[in-house]
Design a protein around this motif. Structure first.
Motif, PDB file in Angstrom:
ATOM      1  N   THR A 133       5.296 -18.021  -1.033  1.00 55.92           N
ATOM      2  CA  THR A 133       5.347 -17.351   0.267  1.00 55.92           C
ATOM      3  C   THR A 133       6.702 -16.695   0.539  1.00 55.92           C
ATOM      4  OG1 THR A 133       5.910 -19.456   1.329  1.00 55.92           O
ATOM      5  CG2 THR A 133       3.591 -18.809   1.341  1.00 55.92           C
ATOM      6  N   ASP A 134       7.622 -16.779  -0.397  1.00 58.90           N
ATOM      7  CA  ASP A 134       8.927 -16.125  -0.257  1.00 58.90           C
ATOM      8  C   ASP A 134       8.756 -14.645  -0.591  1.00 58.90           C
ATOM      9  OD1 ASP A 134      11.508 -15.133  -0.468  1.00 58.90           O
ATOM     10  OD2 ASP A 134      12.276 -16.905  -1.517  1.00 58.90           O
ATOM     11  N   LEU A 135       8.945 -13.776   0.385  1.00 58.85           N
ATOM     12  CA  LEU A 135       8.706 -12.343   0.170  1.00 58.85           C
ATOM     13  C   LEU A 135       9.634 -11.748  -0.879  1.00 58.85           C
ATOM     14  CD1 LEU A 135       7.880 -11.038   3.765  1.00 58.85           C
ATOM     15  CD2 LEU A 135       6.326 -11.250   1.801  1.00 58.85           C
ATOM     16  N   ASP A 136      10.744 -12.427  -1.184  1.00 56.66           N
ATOM     17  CA  ASP A 136      11.606 -11.949  -2.270  1.00 56.66           C
ATOM     18  C   ASP A 136      10.910 -12.081  -3.623  1.00 56.66           C
ATOM     19  OD1 ASP A 136      13.653 -11.290  -0.548  1.00 56.66           O
ATOM     20  OD2 ASP A 136      14.721 -13.182  -0.814  1.00 56.66           O
ATOM     21  N   ASN A 137       9.875 -12.921  -3.692  1.00 52.40           N
ATOM     22  CA  ASN A 137       9.141 -13.133  -4.946  1.00 52.40           C
ATOM     23  C   ASN A 137       7.848 -12.332  -5.006  1.00 52.40           C
ATOM     24  OD1 ASN A 137      11.078 -15.025  -5.720  1.00 52.40           O
ATOM     25  ND2 ASN A 137       9.966 -16.721  -4.769  1.00 52.40           N
ATOM     26  N   TYR A 138       7.627 -11.453  -4.022  1.00 52.67           N
ATOM     27  CA  TYR A 138       6.349 -10.744  -3.909  1.00 52.67           C
ATOM     28  C   TYR A 138       6.568  -9.237  -3.944  1.00 52.67           C
ATOM     29  CZ  TYR A 138       2.263  -8.649  -1.678  1.00 52.67           C
ATOM     30  OH  TYR A 138       1.184  -7.845  -1.400  1.00 52.67           O
ATOM     31  N   GLU A 139       5.619  -8.540  -4.563  1.00 52.83           N
ATOM     32  CA  GLU A 139       5.567  -7.082  -4.502  1.00 52.83           C
ATOM     33  C   GLU A 139       4.117  -6.650  -4.688  1.00 52.83           C
ATOM     34  OE1 GLU A 139       7.376  -4.929  -7.770  1.00 52.83           O
ATOM     35  OE2 GLU A 139       7.112  -6.633  -9.124  1.00 52.83           O
ATOM     36  N   SER A 140       3.831  -5.416  -4.300  1.00 51.06           N
ATOM     37  CA  SER A 140       2.472  -4.906  -4.504  1.00 51.06           C
ATOM     38  C   SER A 140       2.525  -3.409  -4.735  1.00 51.06           C
ATOM     39  CB  SER A 140       1.573  -5.225  -3.299  1.00 51.06           C
ATOM     40  OG  SER A 140       1.936  -4.445  -2.181  1.00 51.06           O
ATOM     41  N   GLU A 141       1.453  -2.912  -5.298  1.00 54.51           N
ATOM     42  CA  GLU A 141       1.349  -1.471  -5.538  1.00 54.51           C
ATOM     43  C   GLU A 141      -0.084  -1.021  -5.317  1.00 54.51           C
ATOM     44  OE1 GLU A 141       2.740  -1.420  -9.603  1.00 54.51           O
ATOM     45  OE2 GLU A 141       0.709  -1.416 -10.407  1.00 54.51           O
ATOM     46  N   ARG A 142      -0.235   0.254  -5.038  1.00 52.16           N
ATOM     47  CA  ARG A 142      -1.559   0.838  -4.875  1.00 52.16           C
ATOM     48  C   ARG A 142      -1.766   1.842  -5.996  1.00 52.16           C
ATOM     49  NH1 ARG A 142      -1.658   2.099   0.392  1.00 52.16           N
ATOM     50  NH2 ARG A 142      -2.802   0.206   0.882  1.00 52.16           N
ATOM     51  N   ARG A 143      -2.955   1.767  -6.601  1.00 53.63           N
ATOM     52  CA  ARG A 143      -3.295   2.717  -7.655  1.00 53.63           C
ATOM     53  C   ARG A 143      -4.777   3.016  -7.579  1.00 53.63           C
ATOM     54  NH1 ARG A 143      -1.933   0.803 -13.332  1.00 53.63           N
ATOM     55  NH2 ARG A 143      -0.042  -0.033 -12.410  1.00 53.63           N
ATOM     56  N   ASP A 144      -5.186   4.129  -8.151  1.00 54.70           N
ATOM     57  CA  ASP A 144      -6.601   4.499  -8.195  1.00 54.70           C
ATOM     58  C   ASP A 144      -7.224   3.916  -9.452  1.00 54.70           C
ATOM     59  OD1 ASP A 144      -6.854   5.953  -5.832  1.00 54.70           O
ATOM     60  OD2 ASP A 144      -5.996   7.738  -6.753  1.00 54.70           O
ATOM     61  N   HIS A 145      -8.291   3.148  -9.256  1.00 50.21           N
ATOM     62  CA  HIS A 145      -9.033   2.602 -10.391  1.00 50.21           C
ATOM     63  C   HIS A 145     -10.185   3.554 -10.705  1.00 50.21           C
ATOM     64  CE1 HIS A 145     -11.791  -0.056 -12.616  1.00 50.21           C
ATOM     65  NE2 HIS A 145     -10.696  -0.677 -12.986  1.00 50.21           N
ATOM     66  N   PRO A 146     -10.475   3.815 -11.986  1.00 54.72           N
ATOM     67  CA  PRO A 146     -11.491   4.812 -12.340  1.00 54.72           C
ATOM     68  C   PRO A 146     -12.874   4.554 -11.777  1.00 54.72           C
ATOM     69  CG  PRO A 146     -10.792   3.538 -14.266  1.00 54.72           C
ATOM     70  CD  PRO A 146      -9.827   3.243 -13.172  1.00 54.72           C
ATOM     71  N   SER A 147     -13.239   3.286 -11.570  1.00 55.06           N
ATOM     72  CA  SER A 147     -14.568   2.998 -11.037  1.00 55.06           C
ATOM     73  C   SER A 147     -14.543   2.316  -9.671  1.00 55.06           C
ATOM     74  CB  SER A 147     -15.366   2.125 -12.020  1.00 55.06           C
ATOM     75  OG  SER A 147     -14.680   0.929 -12.297  1.00 55.06           O
ATOM     76  N   HIS A 148     -13.407   1.706  -9.303  1.00 53.78           N
ATOM     77  CA  HIS A 148     -13.335   0.984  -8.034  1.00 53.78           C
ATOM     78  C   HIS A 148     -12.564   1.735  -6.954  1.00 53.78           C
ATOM     79  CE1 HIS A 148     -15.100  -2.768  -9.645  1.00 53.78           C
ATOM     80  NE2 HIS A 148     -14.469  -2.451 -10.751  1.00 53.78           N
ATOM     81  N   GLY A 149     -12.023   2.909  -7.283  1.00 56.21           N
ATOM     82  CA  GLY A 149     -11.280   3.682  -6.293  1.00 56.21           C
ATOM     83  C   GLY A 149      -9.906   3.086  -6.035  1.00 56.21           C
ATOM     84  N   PRO A 150      -9.307   3.373  -4.864  1.00 58.04           N
ATOM     85  CA  PRO A 150      -7.964   2.859  -4.571  1.00 58.04           C
ATOM     86  C   PRO A 150      -7.973   1.332  -4.478  1.00 58.04           C
ATOM     87  CG  PRO A 150      -8.594   4.623  -3.044  1.00 58.04           C
ATOM     88  CD  PRO A 150      -9.824   4.233  -3.788  1.00 58.04           C
ATOM     89  N   ILE A 151      -7.074   0.700  -5.189  1.00 58.86           N
ATOM     90  CA  ILE A 151      -6.962  -0.757  -5.138  1.00 58.86           C
ATOM     91  C   ILE A 151      -5.496  -1.141  -4.914  1.00 58.86           C
ATOM     92  CG2 ILE A 151      -8.965  -1.197  -6.615  1.00 58.86           C
ATOM     93  CD1 ILE A 151      -6.992  -1.770  -8.903  1.00 58.86           C
TER      94      ILE A 151
END
Length: 199
Positions: A133-151
């Motif tokens: 739960t320490d936000l210093d240890n967390y990151e995220s990204e958004r990318r387009d998946h070829p069959s599932h769309g934006p994830i």
């Protein structure tokens, strides 16, 4: 960490999947502090080699239901006996990019040594909820998946391990149901579909 948040949760199900699987997110308390047990998949496995996951796997014809699948797989992979697990509820089913519907159960287990089956599990990692739960240890990204769309892809970097992919999505819901942690509303970055994963 309040596991009653999972007990109260009305999990959504994925219907009609051609391949079903189930996992257990095992929670244990070490010196009074909550931890979550993960497995690191063996490098020779055909799907998701080397990735962090929860004990579990595909449903077999002999399994009475997906609960039985999760308990059987946990016993095979780490030696967790069914009678040792206090199931408290489940998270939402997840559809994976490998066309599985995965049902995640949450169970409380004792803090003891578990033995990985080296055919499937390279090692066992017990990570503290405080670090997850320490936000210093967390990151995220958004990318387009070829069959599932934006994830949105979540990454938890703790003790030299990176939890991401379907397991990362499960961890997000587990933490949001049981702690005051929330994933930031926006990802850290937007990347091309073929960009390498930071794991």
């Amino acid at each position: 960490m309040d596991l009653t948040g999972v007990t109260r949760h009305e999990a959504t199900a994925v219907e009609g999947a051609t391949r079903q699987a189930a996992v257990i997110a095992p929670v244990l308390f070490r010196d009074g502090d909550p931890h979550v047990l993960f497995t690191k998949r063996a490098d020779h496995l055909g799907e998701h080699p080397g990735q962090m996951s929860f004990p579990g796997g595909g449903r077999e014809p002999s399994d009475a239901d997906l609960t039985a699948t999760a308990l059987r797989e946990a016993r095979e992979e780490i030696g967790l006996r069914p009678e040792e697990v206090e199931l408290v509820g489940r998270l939402d089913d997840i559809e994976t990019v490998t066309d599985y519907s995965v049902r995640p159960f949450v169970g409380r287990i004792s803090d003891r040594e578990y033995t990985p089956d080296e055919r499937e599990v390279a090692e066992i990692a017990v990570l503290s909820v405080a670090d997850l739960t320490d936000l210093d240890n967390y990151e995220s990204e958004r990318r387009d998946h070829p069959s599932h769309g934006p994830i949105r892809v979540h990454f938890f970097h703790v003790d030299g391990y990176t939890v991401w992919g379907a397991t990362g999505r499960m961890v997000v819901q587990l933490l949001e149901l049981t702690t005051d942690w929330r994933a930031p509303s926006e990802p850290d970055r937007v990347v091309d579909p073929d960009a390498e994963f930071p794991a």
